[in-house]
Write a protein that holds these residues in place. Structure first.
Motif, PDB file in Angstrom:
ATOM      1  N   ALA A  70     100.564  67.218  22.914  1.00 24.86           N
ATOM      2  CA  ALA A  70      99.858  66.748  21.755  1.00 24.86           C
ATOM      3  C   ALA A  70      97.986  67.575  21.927  1.00 24.86           C
ATOM      4  CB  ALA A  70      99.504  64.994  22.528  1.00 24.86           C
TER       5      ALA A  70
ATOM      6  N   GLU B  88      99.023  74.064  11.721  1.00 25.61           N
ATOM      7  CA  GLU B  88      98.544  72.972  11.033  1.00 25.61           C
ATOM      8  C   GLU B  88      99.342  73.451   9.608  1.00 25.61           C
ATOM      9  OE1 GLU B  88      96.161  69.574   8.645  1.00 25.61           O
ATOM     10  OE2 GLU B  88      95.552  71.138   9.651  1.00 25.61           O
TER      11      GLU B  88
ATOM     12  N   GLN C 287     102.150  64.556   6.367  1.00 29.45           N
ATOM     13  CA  GLN C 287     101.029  64.328   8.333  1.00 29.45           C
ATOM     14  C   GLN C 287     101.712  65.523   9.335  1.00 29.45           C
ATOM     15  OE1 GLN C 287     102.744  60.464   8.788  1.00 29.45           O
ATOM     16  NE2 GLN C 287     100.455  59.837   8.418  1.00 29.45           N
TER      17      GLN C 287
ATOM     18  N   ARG D 212     101.141  64.051  12.803  1.00 26.93           N
ATOM     19  CA  ARG D 212     101.570  63.055  13.133  1.00 26.93           C
ATOM     20  C   ARG D 212     103.127  63.693  13.205  1.00 26.93           C
ATOM     21  NH1 ARG D 212     102.619  57.490  12.317  1.00 26.93           N
ATOM     22  NH2 ARG D 212     101.242  56.227  13.372  1.00 26.93           N
ATOM     23  N   TRP D 213     103.644  63.384  14.847  1.00 33.30           N
ATOM     24  CA  TRP D 213     104.965  63.125  14.828  1.00 33.30           C
ATOM     25  C   TRP D 213     105.729  62.687  15.789  1.00 33.30           C
ATOM     26  CZ3 TRP D 213     107.244  66.963  11.727  1.00 33.30           C
ATOM     27  CH2 TRP D 213     106.710  67.802  10.932  1.00 33.30           C
TER      28      TRP D 213
ATOM     29  N   ILE E  95     105.011  58.379  18.992  1.00 33.71           N
ATOM     30  CA  ILE E  95     104.598  59.281  17.983  1.00 33.71           C
ATOM     31  C   ILE E  95     103.291  60.346  18.879  1.00 33.71           C
ATOM     32  CG2 ILE E  95     103.359  58.783  16.556  1.00 33.71           C
ATOM     33  CD1 ILE E  95     104.566  56.460  15.830  1.00 33.71           C
TER      34      ILE E  95
ATOM     35  N   GLU F  46      99.786  62.203  18.294  1.00 32.25           N
ATOM     36  CA  GLU F  46      98.503  63.059  17.165  1.00 32.25           C
ATOM     37  C   GLU F  46      98.214  64.141  18.057  1.00 32.25           C
ATOM     38  OE1 GLU F  46      97.912  61.388  15.042  1.00 32.25           O
ATOM     39  OE2 GLU F  46      99.287  59.249  14.587  1.00 32.25           O
TER      40      GLU F  46
END
Length: 304
Positions: free
Chosen positions: A188, A194, A200, A203-204, A215, A217
């Protein structure tokens, strides 16, 4: 004219003129003499003119019949040529194939397939549009579109070609500079590239058998609007990002990139050929889709 044009009657009439009798025309066409006579009589009734002059020995075209015969011969030749052309069109690729695909998948997979397609069918012209924007098929300008990811528009017909995995990657040098990365939470805080093409991009969801999905962020270090430019940033060692397997497997195998969290998986996506709604598909489209399916089988993305 009280009825729509009946091409069969034109065939009966021209055969009589060319053979000189109803009997010979019937033998040529493989039908009863009475059928030929009846159909020619119906044609004369529809036109309101006598097309044939009957004698005891032979039939001759009247002046009107001769003019009409000349026109009919042209019509039937054109109809035969059109039918033959469409029949060939259904069997052998002809004309121009126009398709679109995302830039990254187009460069990595579609372009080599086009090379093989042109080698096999050198008479074909191919118009390619490699663009990450989704191009609408409704205007009729495209024969097909290759869609990578998750289909949202169900107004067209889609055929699945294969699937792709997603890998989180960085250069080996950059990866070596990170603190230990063993679980999704560890990535993270890494510098992320990006990719604004994605819905998204930061967000993975990571999954692993026997573990709960996690998840993440992420934080953006650099933002780009094209997948190849995001890829270039990662290869330059600026940060990490997620890419489909077809883009990175060679670099991973060669040691130019390292896969982070290899024991965890990201959601797999589909690869589809999307086609305008139509009852029949021309051979140029069918053959290309077959070659794309073969390419995906070789890539191991679909069962053999």
């Amino acid at each position: 004219m009280s009825e729509l044009l009946n091409l069969n009657r034109l065939i009966f009439f021209t055969s009589v003129v060319e053979t000189g009798s109803f009997t010979a025309a019937a033998e040529r066409l493989g039908v009863a003499k009475a059928v030929v006579s009846h159909q020619v009589a119906r044609l004369e009734d529809e036109l309101g003119v006598s097309l044939l002059m009957r004698t005891t020995r032979r039939l001759h075209a009247t002046e009107e019949g001769r003019v009409f015969y000349d026109r009919c011969a042209i019509i039937l030749r054109e109809a035969e040529a059109a039918y033959g052309e469409m029949s060939l069109h259904a069997i052998e690729p002809t004309g121009t194939l126009t398709l679109t695909a995302p830039l990254d998948y187009g460069e990595a997979v579609v372009a080599p397939v086009v090379a093989t397609y042109r080698e096999r069918f050198p008479q074909m012209r191919v118009d390619l549009i490699f663009d990450d924007n989704v191009i609408d098929l409704a205007n009729g300008q495209l024969d097909l579109a290759i869609r990578v990811g998750w289909l949202t528009d169900m107004s067209n017909k889609a055929r699945r070609l294969g699937t792709f995995q997603q890998y989180l990657v960085a250069t080996p040098k950059l990866a070596a500079s990170f603190p230990k990365v063993s679980k999704p939470a560890d990535v993270a805080a890494l510098p992320w590239i990006e990719n604004a093409v994605l819905r998204q991009p930061l967000r993975w969801m990571f999954s692993r058998e026997g573990y709960s999905s996690e998840i993440v962020e992420a934080n953006s270090a650099v933002r780009t609007d094209k997948t190849p430019s995001a890829y270039a940033c990662v290869k330059a060692g600026i940060g990490v990002s997620v890419f489909p397997d077809y883009m990175v497997v060679d670099d991973i195998a060669a040691g130019r990139l390292s896969r982070l969290l290899p024991d965890w998986t990201l959601p797999a996506g589909g690869i589809h050929a999307v086609l305008p709604m139509a009852r029949f598909r021309p051979a140029k489209v069918r053959r290309f889709i077959e070659m794309m399916q073969a390419a995906e089988r070789r890539r191991g993305s679909t069962p053999k």
